[in-house]
Design an enzyme around this catalytic site. Structure first.
Site: not given
Length: 443
Positions: A133, A244, A131, A188, A195, A334, A315, A332, A53
């Protein structure tokens, strides 16, 4: 990917003494759903005749058009290692179809398949590595989840400081039993935060793996008396949980983001892909960060990206280029968090990047210093903009980005936006404990 045939499925179910098969699919908001059948109904499932449904699933259809059909993807058959070894339980991930045999436009997996198919028509294979977490919290005397933890471990700590080490190890072993390849796992930065990094692969397979990963993490955590949550920011004062996404495009087995002659080791396609992501990131945010709570993570001071910039050396920006080059060159992103629907998230990432390539969107100059330490005037001088600060800001940005709306499709876009606007209104009407503490005795 396992290239099972129908005969392979029938044989494996019999040989492995599988009694129940879960036909799984994902709703618009990344929640895994399923109906379970017994092995004697397997032929019906393989004939694509199992229905459900659709009106009972948020964001799907109304009661006047409720019948939906599940078409199992045979390559996704897996036996759950945590279920009994007699009368085993297996699963197949399904696509959702309408009664007339057409793919249901509200199925998130179909949205990603459409994007991947369009990339394939251009000669591209989209490969990603997530990645993931999450937090492992204590449960109370009634086995209900809390945000409490007895551990005080931090980044890369080990047992006995890492109180979730045993659970995390069993999670990894279980996932590998199910055919996933785990590249790394660790504690982490926040207490009770972990992670696990999944191996690079083609986008659709990885999105399926993320859904499998979440189910396994929650199941194994519960066996250890813990509650696993992918809520982006469950505790004030510590880092939130991101997801990430490392991305690259391939053609004929070659990584198209690699260029050894470029000072940064990046090809034109890589630069344009970055440009496309940055052009559309505000419109993508309601998908990559879909909850009110997501924006409690995207604040300064907790290692999450707040500013729209890219870098090869630090970063703090939204987009980072990891140090590896050659065939491992990748981009990457983030900002996504662990609550995102992986099918929709990867679809918008891929299409935004392809838009950058198609229109040769040059990214701004890379920012190779810590953006968090800059003044607002310095950031403004470099043209660095902010990510949306709340869910409703992100929804408004999505409504303005016709390209991302087209990626989602009319059905998904309209239902998704309406649901997120309702979520915001419910949040606005809620009186929080913070407000009580701040105002009750003062005014």
């Amino acid at each position: 990917m396992k290239n099972y045939t129908r005969d392979d499925i029938v044989r494996l179910v019999k040989e492995e003494d599988v009694e129940f098969i879960r036909l799984q699919f994902t709703d618009m908001f990344g929640q895994l759903k399923n109906i379970a059948i017994t092995a004697n109904q397997l032929d019906k499932a393989l004939d694509n005749r199992c229905t459900f449904d659709g009106s009972s699933i948020d964001g799907f259809v109304g009661i006047e058009e409720s019948d939906m059909y599940l078409h199992p993807d045979l390559s996704t058959l897996e036996i759950f290692p945590w279920r009994p070894q007699q009368g085993k339980v297996a699963r197949m991930i399904c696509d959702v179809y309408r009664p007339d045999g057409t793919p249901f436009e509200g199925d998130p997996r179909q949205v990603l398949k459409r994007a991947v198919g369009e990339a394939g028509d251009m000669g591209y294979t989209f490969e990603v590595g997530p990645e993931c977490e999450f937090f492992l919290f204590d449960t109370d005397e009634n086995a209900m989840p809390t945000t409490n933890t007895h551990e005080q471990a931090g980044y890369f700590d080990i047992g006995p400081l890492d109180g979730g080490e045993n659970a995390r190890r069993e999670i990894v072993m279980t996932l590998e039993d199910m055919g996933l390849i785990i590249e790394a796992s660790h504690h982490e930065s926040a207490p009770a935060q972990h992670e696990i990094d999944l191996r690079y692969g083609e986008a659709l397979t990885v999105a399926d793996n993320i859904m499998t990963f979440k189910l396994a993490v929650r199941t194994i955590a519960k066996r250890h008396g813990l509650h696993a949550t992918f809520m982006p920011k469950p505790r004030f004062g510590v880092n939130g949980s991101g997801m990430h996404i490392n991305m690259s495009l391939h053609r004929d087995g070659r990584n198209l983001f690699e260029d050894g002659n470029d000072p940064n080791g990046l090809s034109k396609e890589a630069y344009y892909f970055i440009g496309g992501i940055m052009r559309h990131i505000k419109g993508m945010a309601a998908v990559t960060n879909q909850l009110v709570n997501s924006y409690k993570r995207l604040v300064p001071g907790y290692d999450a990206p707040v500013y729209i910039a890219w870098s090869t050396t630090n970063r703090s920006p939204l987009i980072r280029i990891p140090a590896e080059r050659g065939g491992s060159t990748r981009i990457e992103l983030r900002s996504p968090d662990s609550a995102a629907n992986p099918y929709l998230m990867l679809a918008v990432c891929l299409k935004a990047g392809l838009d950058g390539i198609a229109n040769q969107i040059e990214p701004p100059k890379s920012v190779d210093c810590n953006i968090y330490t800059m003044t607002e005037a310095q950031r403004r001088g470099l043209g660095i903009e902010n990510m949306p600060g709340t869910l409703i800001e992100a929804v408004e940005e999505l409504k303005k980005d016709g390209f991302i709306l087209d990626v989602l499709g009319k059905h998904v876009a309209e239902k998704y936006i309406a649901a997120k606007e309702q979520e915001w209104q419910q949040y606005r009407a809620h009186v929080s404990e913070w407000e009580i503490r701040q105002y009750l005795y003062r005014y």
